[in-house]
Write an enzyme that holds these catalytic residues in place. Structure first.
Site: not given
Lengths: 276, 207
Positions: B23, B50, B143
């Protein structure tokens, strides 16, 4: 028949799918497995089942639960003007061609909660075509259909969609198509009156209208190749000569058995035209 | 580095695929790792990063020039191909079917993310089982932690970037705390670790 999975989860999924198909006639066996498993697991948790297989007696004996099961297994979310370049191309390329017809019929297959069909209707309104347009918006999920027909969205969502609307060539203010109150936005009746919402199952139901444009975005990604081919054939049969098909930007007719039925209009944006 | 040596544990099934999640700060981390993966790597590499909605694929553009392996976007129903880096498209979840073909979904965000690393790793773990090597890099969300746990439960192996040197430590830290790391490695060592765990590169592709 898709290959049967031998993992415990796979067996459980097969049992639930078999029960749904034989008891209720809803056949999810040609849905893509990986995301179906996620949704089935989520549904089982939501209904308090420790295992997916515990959905079987609920499917068989609790008819009142069927809408919730279908809602849990079908594609739940859309947004307004998702992929603005696609809506800009519909506005700039497709609508001028459709405008030459005395009447315009459009089918949006898999309309979920209605965000996209209202986006389409707004495009038609701004092109001064909505008055001669009939849009059929269909879905397998009655709970989503009811929400779509209500046409009520969180006001905050409309703010978020405004940016997409402007990128899609919007000529006014998105909020002007809604009446606002209590944190919600309700679509104007003048937009809604040209849309008919109806239950339709792409797996089993047939042609029900002849249209100049089929919009079906991010539905085929949930189907296996067999079902994709069937549905693309259904779209071809529903389109009038030279009618248009708009798919999701990651969907493709190229590798389908139905590929010869369509010619690309804008391949990057997945706009196609029925051949012949 | 944790106690395990940089080799496949004896008796472990060969690595069949590498899945990488990242991310915030992830693009820099990927630019670090990908040049270290040799041409002819005999397994597919799949990257889920992401990113916000975009008509293009910013990750594809950012890392394409930094990879020794060809970098392509993961295509709906396309197969994961050995020696290629497959990148998830923006604003879709990426899943893997039993036949190692890709599937996309626009299901709701998971952990506020679409694509979600958890969604990818859970599906990849089911598809590749003990043959999956999962790599979790820098990121500012939780996540990936559940996904790494799913990979381990399916018998796969997990590398987590050392949070101490990560641009954003939350994501690797969450995965380690959830017990989802076989190796905790600084960024500089991750490519070498992947290569030593995977089967040797195919010679015809390296010559």
């Amino acid at each position: 028949m898709p290959a049967r999975a031998s993992s415990i989860h796979g067996i459980e999924m097969d049992l639930v799918l078999e029960a749904l198909a034989r008891r209720h006639g809803y056949d999810f066996r040609h849905y893509a497995r990986a995301s179906l498993k996620r949704r089935m697991t989520g549904l089982a948790q939501k209904l308090g089942c420790a295992h997916i297989a515990e959905l079987v007696p609920r499917v068989l004996h609790d008819d009142a639960l069927l809408p919730e099961i279908l809602a849990g297994l079908s594609v739940p979310v859309t947004e307004m003007f998702r992929d603005p370049p696609v809506f800009k191309a519909i506005r700039d390329t497709l609508l001028p061609m459709l405008a030459t017809h005395p009447r315009i019929n459009i089918w949006q297959a898999g309309c979920a909660t209605g965000e996209e069909v209202y986006s389409l209707a707004i495009l038609l309104k701004e092109a001064d075509l909505l008055h001669k347009t009939q849009i059929y918006a269909t879905d397998i999920n009655d709970i989503a259909l009811a929400k779509a027909e209500d046409g009520i969205f969180p006001a905050k969502a409309i703010e978020k969609y405004s940016d997409n609307y402007l990128k899609a060539g919007g000529q006014g203010a998105l909020a002007s198509y809604f009446s606002m109150g209590y944190g919600f936005a309700k679509i104007d009746a003048a937009i809604k009156e040209h849309i008919s919402f109806a239950h339709h199952n792409l797996v089993a139901d047939g042609v029900f209208c002849e249209v100049g444009l089929v919009v079906c975005r991010n539905v085929l990604i949930y189907f296996d190749r067999v079902l994709q081919d069937r549905v693309l054939g259904l779209f071809s049969d529903s389109l009038s000569r030279g009618g248009f098909l708009c798919l999701g930007t990651k969907e493709n007719v190229t590798f389908s058995a139905a590929a010869p039925l369509f010619a690309a209009v804008d391949p990057a944006l997945r706009l196609y035209k029925k051949r012949g | 580095m944790s106690a395990l040596s940089p080799h496949l544990p004896s008796g472990h099934s060969p690595i069949a695929a590498v899945g990488i999640g990242c991310s915030a700060g992830g693009l820099d981390a990927l630019r670090h790792i990908l040049p270290g993966l040799p041409a002819g790597l005999p397994v597919p590499v799949v990257v889920v990063a992401h990113m916000g909605p975009s008509p293009d694929n910013p990750v594809l553009e950012a890392i394409g020039r930094h990879s020794g392996l060809p970098v392509v976007e993961a295509k709906e129903r396309g197969k994961a191909v050995a020696g290629f880096v497959h990148v998830c498209p923006p604003d879709y979840h990426l899943l893997v079917e039993a036949d190692h073909g890709f599937a996309l979904s626009v299901d709701p965000k998971v952990n506020n993310s679409r694509p979600s690393i958890d969604v990818f790793l859970c599906a990849a773990a089911e598809s590749w089982g003990s043959g999956l090597l999962a790599v979790l890099l820098t990121g500012a969300s939780g996540d990936g932690a559940a996904g790494m746990a799913a990979v381990k439960a399916a018998g796969g192996l997990c590398i987590v970037q050392d949070p101490a040197g990560a641009h954003a430590p939350t994501m690797p830290r969450s995965a380690i705390d959830a017990g989802g790391a076989d190796w905790v490695a600084p960024l500089d060592e991750i490519a070498g670790l992947i290569v030593s765990l995977c089967p040797p590169p195919r010679l015809e592709a390296t010559s």
